[in-house]
Write an enzyme that holds these catalytic residues in place. Structure first.
Site, mmCIF file in Angstrom:
data_model
loop_
_atom_site.group_PDB
_atom_site.id
_atom_site.type_symbol
_atom_site.label_atom_id
_atom_site.label_comp_id
_atom_site.label_asym_id
_atom_site.label_seq_id
_atom_site.Cartn_x
_atom_site.Cartn_y
_atom_site.Cartn_z
ATOM 1 N N GLY A 113 -17.375 14.326 -15.727
ATOM 2 C CA GLY A 113 -17.792 15.497 -16.528
ATOM 3 C C GLY A 113 -19.195 15.302 -17.070
ATOM 4 O O GLY A 113 -19.555 15.847 -18.125
ATOM 5 N N TYR A 131 -3.572 24.708 -19.355
ATOM 6 C CA TYR A 131 -4.513 23.673 -19.819
ATOM 7 C C TYR A 131 -3.772 22.657 -20.691
ATOM 8 O O TYR A 131 -3.954 21.445 -20.557
ATOM 9 C CB TYR A 131 -5.608 24.388 -20.611
ATOM 10 C CG TYR A 131 -6.677 23.533 -21.230
ATOM 11 C CD1 TYR A 131 -7.755 23.069 -20.478
ATOM 12 C CD2 TYR A 131 -6.658 23.233 -22.593
ATOM 13 C CE1 TYR A 131 -8.772 22.319 -21.069
ATOM 14 C CE2 TYR A 131 -7.657 22.484 -23.193
ATOM 15 C CZ TYR A 131 -8.720 22.030 -22.431
ATOM 16 O OH TYR A 131 -9.724 21.297 -23.024
ATOM 17 N N ARG A 179 -10.036 28.061 -37.246
ATOM 18 C CA ARG A 179 -10.391 27.010 -36.286
ATOM 19 C C ARG A 179 -11.133 25.886 -36.991
ATOM 20 O O ARG A 179 -11.879 26.114 -37.952
ATOM 21 C CB ARG A 179 -11.313 27.570 -35.179
ATOM 22 C CG ARG A 179 -10.667 28.627 -34.264
ATOM 23 C CD ARG A 179 -9.640 28.014 -33.336
ATOM 24 N NE ARG A 179 -9.087 28.982 -32.387
ATOM 25 C CZ ARG A 179 -8.023 29.747 -32.610
ATOM 26 N NH1 ARG A 179 -7.378 29.687 -33.774
ATOM 27 N NH2 ARG A 179 -7.572 30.564 -31.681
ATOM 28 N N ASP A 204 -5.896 37.238 -30.737
ATOM 29 C CA ASP A 204 -6.452 36.225 -31.649
ATOM 30 C C ASP A 204 -6.170 34.819 -31.135
ATOM 31 O O ASP A 204 -6.643 33.850 -31.714
ATOM 32 C CB ASP A 204 -5.788 36.336 -33.033
ATOM 33 C CG ASP A 204 -6.364 37.471 -33.859
ATOM 34 O OD1 ASP A 204 -7.555 37.776 -33.700
ATOM 35 O OD2 ASP A 204 -5.604 38.049 -34.666
HETATM 36 P P1 NAP Z 1 -17.794 21.563 -19.729
HETATM 37 O O1 NAP Z 1 -19.104 21.752 -20.385
HETATM 38 O O2 NAP Z 1 -17.102 22.756 -19.159
HETATM 39 O O3 NAP Z 1 -17.970 20.471 -18.578
HETATM 40 C C1 NAP Z 1 -16.925 20.169 -17.708
HETATM 41 C C2 NAP Z 1 -17.339 19.027 -16.831
HETATM 42 O O4 NAP Z 1 -16.247 18.721 -15.931
HETATM 43 C C3 NAP Z 1 -18.564 19.347 -15.943
HETATM 44 O O5 NAP Z 1 -19.363 18.189 -15.796
HETATM 45 C C4 NAP Z 1 -17.923 19.694 -14.602
HETATM 46 O O6 NAP Z 1 -18.757 19.451 -13.492
HETATM 47 C C5 NAP Z 1 -16.746 18.724 -14.601
HETATM 48 N N1 NAP Z 1 -15.707 19.152 -13.664
HETATM 49 C C6 NAP Z 1 -14.965 20.298 -13.715
HETATM 50 N N2 NAP Z 1 -14.160 20.358 -12.630
HETATM 51 C C7 NAP Z 1 -14.418 19.247 -11.878
HETATM 52 C C8 NAP Z 1 -13.930 18.759 -10.652
HETATM 53 N N3 NAP Z 1 -12.996 19.417 -9.943
HETATM 54 N N4 NAP Z 1 -14.415 17.582 -10.181
HETATM 55 C C9 NAP Z 1 -15.380 16.912 -10.869
HETATM 56 N N5 NAP Z 1 -15.865 17.310 -12.046
HETATM 57 C C10 NAP Z 1 -15.394 18.478 -12.551
HETATM 58 O O7 NAP Z 1 -16.760 20.878 -20.727
HETATM 59 P P2 NAP Z 1 -17.041 20.128 -22.111
HETATM 60 O O8 NAP Z 1 -17.052 21.168 -23.171
HETATM 61 O O9 NAP Z 1 -18.165 19.176 -21.961
HETATM 62 O O10 NAP Z 1 -15.679 19.325 -22.274
HETATM 63 C C11 NAP Z 1 -15.587 17.920 -22.094
HETATM 64 C C12 NAP Z 1 -14.161 17.487 -22.385
HETATM 65 O O11 NAP Z 1 -13.834 17.837 -23.732
HETATM 66 C C13 NAP Z 1 -13.114 18.165 -21.504
HETATM 67 O O12 NAP Z 1 -12.139 17.206 -21.134
HETATM 68 C C14 NAP Z 1 -12.504 19.227 -22.403
HETATM 69 O O13 NAP Z 1 -11.178 19.517 -22.037
HETATM 70 C C15 NAP Z 1 -12.601 18.562 -23.755
HETATM 71 N N6 NAP Z 1 -12.640 19.483 -24.909
HETATM 72 C C16 NAP Z 1 -13.612 20.451 -24.974
HETATM 73 C C17 NAP Z 1 -13.638 21.297 -26.067
HETATM 74 C C18 NAP Z 1 -14.690 22.369 -26.211
HETATM 75 O O14 NAP Z 1 -14.635 23.135 -27.196
HETATM 76 N N7 NAP Z 1 -15.658 22.482 -25.324
HETATM 77 C C19 NAP Z 1 -12.678 21.151 -27.101
HETATM 78 C C20 NAP Z 1 -11.726 20.158 -26.986
HETATM 79 C C21 NAP Z 1 -11.713 19.321 -25.891
HETATM 80 P P3 NAP Z 1 -19.741 20.632 -12.923
HETATM 81 O O15 NAP Z 1 -20.829 20.788 -13.932
HETATM 82 O O16 NAP Z 1 -20.225 20.108 -11.635
HETATM 83 O O17 NAP Z 1 -18.857 21.849 -12.808
HETATM 84 P P1 GDP Z 2 -9.449 28.698 -28.788
HETATM 85 O O1 GDP Z 2 -9.834 28.010 -30.053
HETATM 86 O O2 GDP Z 2 -8.907 27.751 -27.774
HETATM 87 O O3 GDP Z 2 -8.556 29.860 -29.031
HETATM 88 O O4 GDP Z 2 -10.774 29.261 -28.084
HETATM 89 P P2 GDP Z 2 -12.063 30.057 -28.525
HETATM 90 O O5 GDP Z 2 -13.143 29.107 -28.862
HETATM 91 O O6 GDP Z 2 -12.308 30.985 -27.377
HETATM 92 O O7 GDP Z 2 -11.748 30.875 -29.848
HETATM 93 C C1 GDP Z 2 -10.928 32.012 -29.798
HETATM 94 C C2 GDP Z 2 -10.877 32.699 -31.147
HETATM 95 O O8 GDP Z 2 -12.145 33.295 -31.438
HETATM 96 C C3 GDP Z 2 -9.848 33.829 -31.118
HETATM 97 O O9 GDP Z 2 -9.267 33.996 -32.399
HETATM 98 C C4 GDP Z 2 -10.717 35.034 -30.743
HETATM 99 O O10 GDP Z 2 -10.130 36.251 -31.183
HETATM 100 C C5 GDP Z 2 -11.995 34.729 -31.507
HETATM 101 N N1 GDP Z 2 -13.191 35.379 -30.923
HETATM 102 C C6 GDP Z 2 -13.939 36.355 -31.511
HETATM 103 N N2 GDP Z 2 -14.944 36.740 -30.743
HETATM 104 C C7 GDP Z 2 -14.900 35.949 -29.627
HETATM 105 C C8 GDP Z 2 -15.725 35.866 -28.465
HETATM 106 O O11 GDP Z 2 -16.737 36.564 -28.292
HETATM 107 N N3 GDP Z 2 -15.361 34.935 -27.537
HETATM 108 C C9 GDP Z 2 -14.272 34.123 -27.703
HETATM 109 N N4 GDP Z 2 -13.987 33.215 -26.762
HETATM 110 N N5 GDP Z 2 -13.461 34.209 -28.792
HETATM 111 C C10 GDP Z 2 -13.779 35.110 -29.742
#
Ligand code: NAP
Ligand code: GDP
Length: 319
Positions: free
Chosen positions: A8, A136, A213, A275
């Site tokens: 990633g 997920y 959140r 929501d």
């Molecule tokens: P991201 O920006 O979407 O990046 C995802 C990464 O995974 C990218 O490098 C992507 O490569 C790679 N990937 C996806 N599918 C793949 C595949 N089939 N083979 C190889 N690589 C693959 O995600 P992030 O926000 O950095 O998240 C990082 C970690 O934190 C994840 O495990 C996610 O579940 C976790 N997490 C994220 C959040 C959040 O709010 N973002 C919250 C909680 C946990 P490409 O660029 O080549 O597609």
């Molecule tokens: P979650 O925390 O996994 O549910 O993911 P999100 O980061 O997408 O947050 C979703 C929450 O934000 C929900 O309560 C949505 O109703 C609210 N929300 C409000 N506006 C937006 C928007 O423009 N995009 C997204 N993704 N969520 C929104």
């Protein structure tokens, strides 16, 4: 010097981690890979990756990731891809004798109706996740199970970190698929600057705004990942990663509007959109016991830095 594989590596967390390591010189060699290097859903490509060189440790970030609406519309894909990625990675780590690693979960995989708030790590699988992101959530829960049992059966040190909603530079700013903060920043910027099709008088927030959140600035998460990787006292388990704060979506909208200097009287809430889960508060008690002096970026500063980065990189953002 050890070789550390980061999956990633092109995502938000992977890119921020790379930058963090550039600023704070590392003793080890980090190798950042993306799906362009190896499709981790394909075990043959995973084998190619793991035989290219001998890795000593892993930080496993790769996943198919999205906001609420992407998850709701793609549960089968989120389940299948993430299950494959996670099973392949654990199988290869064990086969190629990577003894220690950090594996990424998420607070959104916790139960929709927990026995208590804030949720502690042992509550992870006490009941079903929210239906909006079942795919997920179960794929990540299986990753937690794989780590637990490889640790028990083979003495591995596969440690799970479970961050709350992450945000920051290099996020996915997709309006349809991204998380709430990058989605709102991008759309509000377009509305303010009259960019079609978002050049409307009213600015619509999806959902009622009452959902709550927890948010974590991605660089804070990267600092924790590295502390966990190198802390020899941590050998297994799941750790929630968050600060002490929680916000309603309405509060976040208001903060973003202030930073963008957007007139709040133009903001409306569209309750036809889901929501998602109303509350998924997790506890940071175990994290604080392990690392008592952790510093977190406050939300106003984190949002400001994110918006500044967004403006400076308008032509290159992921959306
Ligand atoms: P991201 O920006 O979407 O990046 C995802 C990464 O995974 C990218 O490098 C992507 O490569 C790679 N990937 C996806 N599918 C793949 C595949 N089939 N083979 C190889 N690589 C693959 O995600 P992030 O926000 O950095 O998240 C990082 C970690 O934190 C994840 O495990 C996610 O579940 C976790 N997490 C994220 C959040 C959040 O709010 N973002 C919250 C909680 C946990 P490409 O660029 O080549 O597609
Ligand atoms: P979650 O925390 O996994 O549910 O993911 P999100 O980061 O997408 O947050 C979703 C929450 O934000 C929900 O309560 C949505 O109703 C609210 N929300 C409000 N506006 C937006 C928007 O423009 N995009 C997204 N993704 N969520 C929104």
């Amino acid at each position: 010097m050890q070789n550390i594989l980061v999956t990633g590596g092109t995502g938000m967390v992977g890119t921020v981690l790379k930058q963090y390591l550039n600023y704070n010189e590392s003793v080890d060699n980090f190798y950042f890979i993306s799906s362009a290097d190896y499709d981790l859903t394909d075990m043959k490509q995973v084998e190619e990756c793991f035989t290219e060189r001998k890795y000593d440790k892993i930080i496993h970030l790769a996943a198919l990731v999205g906001g609420l609406y992407k998850n709701m519309n793609n549960n089968s894909l989120m389940l299948m891809k993430n299950l494959k990625i996670n099973a392949n990675i654990i199988e290869a780590c064990h086969k190629y004798n990577i003894n220690r690693g950090i594996f990424c979960l998420s607070s959104c995989i916790y139960p929709k109706e927990p026995s208590k708030f804030p949720m502690t790590e042992e509550q992870l699988c006490e009941s079903e996740p929210h239906e909006s992101n079942e795919g997920y959530a179960y794929a990540k829960r299986m990753l937690a199970m794989l780590c637990k049992h490889y640790n028990t059966d083979y003495g591995r040190e596969y440690i799970c970190v479970s961050p709350v909603n992450l945000y920051g530079a290099y996020d996915n700013f997709s309006i349809s698929d991204g998380h709430v903060i990058p989605g709102l920043i991008n759309r509000m910027y377009k509305t303010k600057n009259k960019i079609a099709p978002y050049d409307t008088e009213e600015f619509e927030v999806y959902g009622s705004g009452i959902a709550r959140r927890q948010f974590l600035f991605a660089p804070n998460f990267c600092a924790v990942i590295l502390q966990f990787l190198y802390n020899k006292n941590i050998k297994n388990g799941i750790y929630n990663i968050c600060d002490d704060n929680e916000y309603t979506i309405k509060q976040i909208v208001s903060l973003i509007a202030k930073i963008l200097d957007f007139n709040e009287s133009r903001i409306i809430y569209n309750k036809k959109y889901s929501d998602g889960i109303i509350k998924k508060t997790v506890s940071n008690k175990n994290l604080k016991e392990l690392i008592p002096n952790l510093k977190f970026t406050n939300i106003e500063k984190g949002l400001t830095l994110t918006y500044e980065w967004f403006i400076q990189n308008l032509n290159d953002i992921r959306e």
